[in-house]
Motif scaffolding. Structure first.
Motif, PDB file in Angstrom:
ATOM      1  N   CYS A 119       3.177   2.853   0.016  1.00  0.00           N
ATOM      2  CA  CYS A 119       2.937   2.541   1.431  1.00  0.00           C
ATOM      3  C   CYS A 119       1.503   2.110   1.636  1.00  0.00           C
ATOM      4  CB  CYS A 119       3.218   3.797   2.262  1.00  0.00           C
ATOM      5  SG  CYS A 119       3.128   3.552   4.017  1.00  0.00           S
ATOM      6  N   CYS A 178       6.515   5.580   0.206  1.00  0.00           N
ATOM      7  CA  CYS A 178       5.694   5.266   1.366  1.00  0.00           C
ATOM      8  C   CYS A 178       5.462   6.511   2.218  1.00  0.00           C
ATOM      9  CB  CYS A 178       6.361   4.169   2.187  1.00  0.00           C
ATOM     10  SG  CYS A 178       5.483   3.751   3.703  1.00  0.00           S
ATOM     11  N   LYS A 217       5.664   1.457   8.814  1.00  0.00           N
ATOM     12  CA  LYS A 217       5.151   1.387   7.454  1.00  0.00           C
ATOM     13  C   LYS A 217       6.276   1.499   6.422  1.00  0.00           C
ATOM     14  CE  LYS A 217       0.585   3.056   8.747  1.00  0.00           C
ATOM     15  NZ  LYS A 217      -0.096   1.785   8.451  1.00  0.00           N
ATOM     16  N   ALA A 225       7.422  -1.350   3.724  1.00  0.00           N
ATOM     17  CA  ALA A 225       7.573  -1.088   2.294  1.00  0.00           C
ATOM     18  C   ALA A 225       8.939  -1.536   1.794  1.00  0.00           C
ATOM     19  CB  ALA A 225       7.367   0.400   2.011  1.00  0.00           C
TER      20      ALA A 225
END
Length: 623
Positions: A3, A540, A568, A572
């Motif tokens: 991440c 992540c 996020k 990813a």
């Protein structure tokens, strides 16, 4: 696949640059969607608009809109802002919720659910505004643990239809039925057959509450458009004798289908929804273990689908396990050295085991030798005790994790050894509970963990709902002291250990993972959801926490940060889909354009495609 670090968040100036038109910015691209900004065309007016939760704004309709939509006189004259509406709702909520005394941990939980549900029925935009703004408080209301209570009482709570019901009685009709749903585009379906609702067992058609709650989280956490999500119940009967005899039960009152008859119903459903919506993502939820793995293997290479109990739970658990490695002061690459005792060999337990084994194998070189070596780190205990190769009629999914007899002998253990015996002899770094047996981690089991070779052993009591948690954080910290890591599946309060010390209760909620998997798959346009994409999501989440947080025993972030976490995780997933050459693009962003994006631009692309609950301008047009 890791991440992006917290330090890589886009600055305000960079976001502005990314949103410029192509003519004004040569080095960046704009990914902004305009759905929330252009007017929405509606084909109804007057009272019909007020009865439509997708378009109803209540007192927030401007006077211009009231004239345009024939609403003047149908609403009080004071035009309120959405902020004022929410303030008024919250005052009402606090006043009404005190009249109820029910719910698993919050005595007002079911009262809150009723009030929120009524708001959902009349004004979807405001409902999601409230949910997003108060996600930490209301996620446990719209989903676990309160949703379990809702499902148990769904017959009496049912008011307004929500979602679709496909039943065994509809065989041969599903291809036409699917066109009864009014939305021309559906991005996400959550489907259940009601056979294993949380840890509550077979609740039949009442399990629709799980699909509804899960999609509320997709909207709140991932910014899925609520007009493009669909909760589905597949009613193939029930084996719950109480429901079969209940005159008020809303589902088919016949015994649950099995075998080829059952598969034929699920096959027909899958063909129907993917015929109408070829790019939809289907999340399977709360199917009994008997079918969870079989259906996952049957469909995962053909359709865009995944099973949250198997793969979502595994992803959250892997993130927590990697976080536990960090909390013990080691690098995540040391994960393959961890000794893990797993209590529970159902769909969730086996899903976590498979994912953890693959993660270890990847860290050890990602070859067959590494894959075989990784299995030696797990000791699996079910209702009959330790699983070894001596076990008669062993489940095929659990077989790869059965201990060899010589291995067990060297540890001083036999087939069927109790959980206490296994913990005493193995001295694990992690005790992982996915058993759905409340209180399984008794004082004796926790005392046995004192012999762990780790200076900071981890206890994961992951079963839902709250009453099924293997132990409470109070029980764990009072028995083992402050030098442990504790995580649960349901929310618990942190424990005051005195002298200013806090025992952190980390909620390993699937909510951290599945919204990002769904959103990332949607925005990448990936044909399937690969193991690599799931692994990227877990890694992540594990990397999201700062070193200071993990060393303080915090391995999962606050639910209040869920929109940022999901952004996020989705980024990813998109990145991994691109690297695996699975991405086919989404809308104007084709695969070629996706491949040109750097990490910051992928995150900006995800951010700009997350739906936000804003009232659109409405314009009436005759059919």
């Amino acid at each position: 696949m890791t991440c992006y670090s917290r330090q890589m968040r886009l600055s305000a100036s960079l976001i502005k640059r990314l949103k410029r038109t192509a003519a004004g910015a040569s080095t960046t691209r704009s990914f902004t969607t305009t759905e929330g900004h252009r007017p929405s065309i509606v084909h109804k007016r007057s009272i019909d608009i007020l009865h439509d939760p997708w378009y109803n704004k209540g007192t927030a309709f401007s006077m211009t809109e009231r004239d345009r939509l024939d609403l003047r006189g149908l609403l009080p004259p004071n035009v309120m802002s959405s902020v004022q509406q929410i303030e008024r709702f919250m005052v009402d909520l606090k006043r009404l919720e005190v009249n109820a005394r029910d719910g698993p941990s919050d005595p007002n939980a079911l009262a809150k659910w009723r009030i929120l549900n009524r708001l959902h029925d009349r004004n979807e935009t405001m409902y999601y505004k409230v949910l997003i703004a108060n996600i930490e408080e209301y996620a446990p209301i719209v989903y676990t643990p309160t949703v379990g209570l809702v499902c148990q009482n769904y017959g009496g709570l049912f008011r307004r239809p929500r979602g679709m019901y496909f039943s065994a009685a509809d065989r041969g009709e599903m291809m036409s039925m699917v066109y009864n749903w009014p939305a021309d585009q559906v991005d996400m379906i959550v489907v259940t057959d009601g056979s294993r609702i949380l840890g509550l067992g077979d609740l039949g058609v009442q399990g629709i509450g799980i699909a509804i709650g899960k999609l509320d989280l997709y909207v709140a956490a991932a910014g899925m458009n609520p007009q493009r999500v669909l909760p589905v119940m597949i009613d193939v009967g029930t084996s719950n004798e109480r429901l079969l005899k209940d005159p008020l039960y809303l589902g088919l009152q016949e015994h649950r289908l099995d075998g080829e008859e059952y598969l034929a119903v699920i096959d027909e459903f899958m063909e129907a929804v993917f015929t109408r919506w070829p790019h939809v993502i289907v999340q399977f939820e709360d199917f009994q273990s008997k079918w969870a793995f079989k259906l996952l293997q049957r469909y995962r290479n053909t359709y865009r689908m995944f099973n949250d109990d198997v793969q979502g739970t595994a992803g959250v658990a892997i993130a927590g396990l990697l976080g536990a490695v960090r909390a013990q002061g080691k690098p995540m690459i040391d994960f393959p050295k961890m000794k893990i005792v797993v209590a529970g060999a159902g769909s969730a337990g086996i899903g976590v085991l498979n994912a953890a084994r693959k993660t270890m194998a990847r860290m050890l070189g990602n070859n067959e030798t590494a894959f075989q070596s990784a299995r030696s780190q797990f000791w699996v205990v079910d209702a009959q005790g330790l699983i070894t190769e001596e076990r008669a009629h062993i489940d095929s999914e659990a077989l790869p994790f059965a201990r060899k007899v010589k291995e067990a002998d060297r540890q001083g253990l036999k087939e069927g050894a109790s959980l206490v015996e296994v913990v005493k002899q193995v001295k694990p770094d992690v005790l992982l509970g996915l058993s759905a047996v409340g209180g399984l981690f008794s004082k004796e089991v926790l005392e046995a963990l004192k012999g762990s070779t780790s200076t900071k052993p981890a206890i994961f009591a992951m079963s839902n709902p709250t009453k099924n948690a293997e132990c409470t954080p109070e029980e764990a910290f009072s028995t083992l002291g402050e030098n442990i890591i504790f995580a649960s599946g349901s929310p618990f309060q942190d424990v005051d250990l005195g002298n200013g010390h806090i025992g952190h209760c980390n909620q390993g909620n699937n909510m951290y993972i599945f919204p990002g998997i769904g959103l990332g798959t949607l925005l990448s346009g990936s044909r399937i959801i690969s193991d690599g994409m799931l692994q990227a999501a877990a890694e992540c989440l594990a990397a999201y926490m700062t070193e200071e947080e993990v060393h303080g025993g915090i391995i999962y972030p606050s639910i209040s940060r869920i929109r940022d976490i999901t952004k996020k995780v989705a980024a990813a997933v998109v990145k991994e889909a691109i690297e695996e050459d699975l991405a086919e693009g989404y809308r104007e962003m084709d695969a070629r354009e996706l491949r040109k994006l750097n990490q910051e631009e992928i995150e900006a692309y995800v951010h700009d495609n997350m739906w936000r609950p804003e009232y659109p301008t409405l314009v009436f047009k005759n059919d």
